[in-house]
Design a protein around this motif. Sequence first.
Motif, PDB file in Angstrom:
ATOM      1  N   UNK A 226      -5.851   1.920  18.795  1.00 44.98           N
ATOM      2  CA  UNK A 226      -4.609   2.307  18.110  1.00 44.98           C
ATOM      3  C   UNK A 226      -4.838   2.323  16.602  1.00 44.98           C
ATOM      4  N   UNK A 227      -5.462   1.246  16.088  1.00 45.26           N
ATOM      5  CA  UNK A 227      -5.712   1.157  14.642  1.00 45.26           C
ATOM      6  C   UNK A 227      -6.561   2.337  14.168  1.00 45.26           C
ATOM      7  N   UNK A 228      -7.615   2.664  14.934  1.00 47.53           N
ATOM      8  CA  UNK A 228      -8.524   3.734  14.497  1.00 47.53           C
ATOM      9  C   UNK A 228      -7.793   5.076  14.442  1.00 47.53           C
ATOM     10  N   UNK A 229      -6.932   5.322  15.463  1.00 44.48           N
ATOM     11  CA  UNK A 229      -6.197   6.595  15.484  1.00 44.48           C
ATOM     12  C   UNK A 229      -5.223   6.667  14.300  1.00 44.48           C
ATOM     13  N   UNK A 230      -4.568   5.544  13.997  1.00 48.97           N
ATOM     14  CA  UNK A 230      -3.643   5.543  12.855  1.00 48.97           C
ATOM     15  C   UNK A 230      -4.438   5.748  11.564  1.00 48.97           C
ATOM     16  N   UNK A 231      -5.597   5.074  11.473  1.00 51.64           N
ATOM     17  CA  UNK A 231      -6.482   5.252  10.312  1.00 51.64           C
ATOM     18  C   UNK A 231      -6.847   6.724  10.147  1.00 51.64           C
ATOM     19  N   UNK A 232      -7.257   7.376  11.243  1.00 53.09           N
ATOM     20  CA  UNK A 232      -7.598   8.805  11.177  1.00 53.09           C
ATOM     21  C   UNK A 232      -6.422   9.613  10.646  1.00 53.09           C
ATOM     22  N   UNK A 233      -5.218   9.282  11.144  1.00 55.25           N
ATOM     23  CA  UNK A 233      -4.035  10.084  10.775  1.00 55.25           C
ATOM     24  C   UNK A 233      -3.710   9.963   9.286  1.00 55.25           C
ATOM     25  N   UNK A 234      -4.147   8.870   8.645  1.00 52.76           N
ATOM     26  CA  UNK A 234      -3.861   8.706   7.215  1.00 52.76           C
ATOM     27  C   UNK A 234      -4.543   9.793   6.384  1.00 52.76           C
ATOM     28  N   UNK A 235      -5.608  10.391   6.941  1.00 52.88           N
ATOM     29  CA  UNK A 235      -6.321  11.441   6.208  1.00 52.88           C
ATOM     30  C   UNK A 235      -5.520  12.743   6.132  1.00 52.88           C
ATOM     31  N   UNK A 236      -4.385  12.782   6.835  1.00 53.68           N
ATOM     32  CA  UNK A 236      -3.484  13.936   6.722  1.00 53.68           C
ATOM     33  C   UNK A 236      -2.506  13.741   5.568  1.00 53.68           C
ATOM     34  N   UNK A 237      -2.551  12.601   4.895  1.00 59.08           N
ATOM     35  CA  UNK A 237      -1.584  12.355   3.818  1.00 59.08           C
ATOM     36  C   UNK A 237      -2.173  12.699   2.446  1.00 59.08           C
ATOM     37  N   UNK A 238      -1.278  13.072   1.527  1.00 59.95           N
ATOM     38  CA  UNK A 238      -1.702  13.284   0.133  1.00 59.95           C
ATOM     39  C   UNK A 238      -2.080  11.949  -0.500  1.00 59.95           C
ATOM     40  N   UNK A 239      -1.431  10.876  -0.050  1.00 61.04           N
ATOM     41  CA  UNK A 239      -1.698   9.572  -0.664  1.00 61.04           C
ATOM     42  C   UNK A 239      -3.126   9.095  -0.397  1.00 61.04           C
ATOM     43  N   UNK A 240      -3.706   9.491   0.738  1.00 58.17           N
ATOM     44  CA  UNK A 240      -5.125   9.147   0.981  1.00 58.17           C
ATOM     45  C   UNK A 240      -6.010   9.859  -0.039  1.00 58.17           C
ATOM     46  N   UNK A 241      -5.709  11.159  -0.296  1.00 55.20           N
ATOM     47  CA  UNK A 241      -6.515  11.909  -1.277  1.00 55.20           C
ATOM     48  C   UNK A 241      -6.364  11.253  -2.651  1.00 55.20           C
ATOM     49  N   UNK A 242      -5.104  10.945  -3.007  1.00 49.60           N
ATOM     50  CA  UNK A 242      -4.829  10.362  -4.320  1.00 49.60           C
ATOM     51  C   UNK A 242      -5.473   8.974  -4.451  1.00 49.60           C
ATOM     52  N   UNK A 253      -3.770   4.554  -8.770  1.00 47.31           N
ATOM     53  CA  UNK A 253      -3.242   5.673  -7.982  1.00 47.31           C
ATOM     54  C   UNK A 253      -1.756   5.912  -8.250  1.00 47.31           C
ATOM     55  N   UNK A 254      -1.365   7.167  -8.166  1.00 49.34           N
ATOM     56  CA  UNK A 254       0.067   7.532  -8.264  1.00 49.34           C
ATOM     57  C   UNK A 254       0.501   8.004  -6.883  1.00 49.34           C
ATOM     58  N   UNK A 255       0.961   7.104  -6.049  1.00 44.91           N
ATOM     59  CA  UNK A 255       1.333   7.484  -4.688  1.00 44.91           C
ATOM     60  C   UNK A 255       2.676   8.208  -4.678  1.00 44.91           C
ATOM     61  N   UNK A 256       2.787   9.205  -3.784  1.00 43.50           N
ATOM     62  CA  UNK A 256       4.027   9.997  -3.699  1.00 43.50           C
ATOM     63  C   UNK A 256       4.660   9.916  -2.310  1.00 43.50           C
ATOM     64  N   UNK A 257       4.158   8.996  -1.494  1.00 40.77           N
ATOM     65  CA  UNK A 257       4.707   8.807  -0.134  1.00 40.77           C
ATOM     66  C   UNK A 257       4.599  10.084   0.703  1.00 40.77           C
TER      67      UNK A 257
END
Length: 258
Positions: A226-242, A253-257
């Motif tokens: 479960x943790x790994x899948x959620x971790x993978x999904x974070x790469x779909x966020x702008x906040x991971x890039x930022x 970092x300037x997170x935008x949620x």
Amino acid sequence: MAFETIIVEVEDHVALIRLNRPDALNALNTQLLSELCTALEEADANDKVRCVIVTGSEKAFAAGADIKEMSSMSFAEVFATNLFADPSDRLMKIRKPVIAAVAGYALGGGCELAMACDFIIAADTAKFGQPEINLGVIPGLGGTQRLTRFVGKSKSMEMNLTGRFMDAEEAERAGLVSRVVPAKKLMEEAQGTAQKIAEKSQPTVMAVKESVNRSYETTLNEGILFERRVFHSMFATEDQKEGMAAFMEKRQPQFRDK
Ligand SMILES: CC(C)(O)CC(=O)SCCNC(=O)CCNC(=O)[C@H](O)C(C)(C)COP(=O)(O)OP(=O)(O)OC[C@H]1O[C@@H](n2cnc3c(N)ncnc32)[C@H](O)[C@@H]1OP(=O)(O)O
């Protein structure tokens, strides 16, 4: 909504919910539990709120469920109304992080409420216990279940069987609280911790909360997956890039949620 048994303040993205029945050491009667759940749900739905603190008074976080309210109830009544099922279910649905800032007594339902929050910061005056055994009942809001997960079988069994109170130092050693601070600094420390969380990316904060809580509900293998899948999904966020760009560019970092 206007509340009578709690006080709610929102400042700097943190909702502070203070239990406020001073004459009864914040005993959790039906009204207080219902108002607390409503306030938590409102904070959860409020875009301005990024972290919540639940606290009580210097003398008591909460001295348990309201014994005077419960004392004359029959089995038929508590069974038919499913006493405490509603607040228990509602507390578990809150998705934003909730810190319990505990000073004084956190007994019975008070200890159970603190444990239902995401973590506990305790004043050096805090006392935790499950004294229901002295009333001829057992805990009904998670005391035999959550306390065992926090402190292990031996200490939980002893606390639940004897009704003994644990002081803050023992609670920290046993893993029930994340840390102990001087009573005068409790709210400053809780606010500071809440502020730190409020500065993070909110989807990431919620993912952490969901993943840690999952560890209570599943096997280690399932939890890791479960943790790994959620971790993978974070790469779909702008906040991971930022977040990762900010690290490489040696800036905050300037997170935008997003
Ligand atoms: C949720 C479940 C299902 O798990 C069940 C429960 O939570 S059952 C409740 C478990 N909690 C307790 O058994 C603790 C009861 N309280 C105490 O033992 C003492 O009050 C104390 C050790 C916390 C503090 O003692 P002291 O300083 O001497 O203050 P008191 O004079 O006893 O209390 C002041 C005032 O508050 C009322 N009070 C305290 N706790 C409760 C409570 N849980 N329910 C209702 N009322 C409570 C107490 O009666 C006093 O009021 P008055 O009688 O003077 O009007």
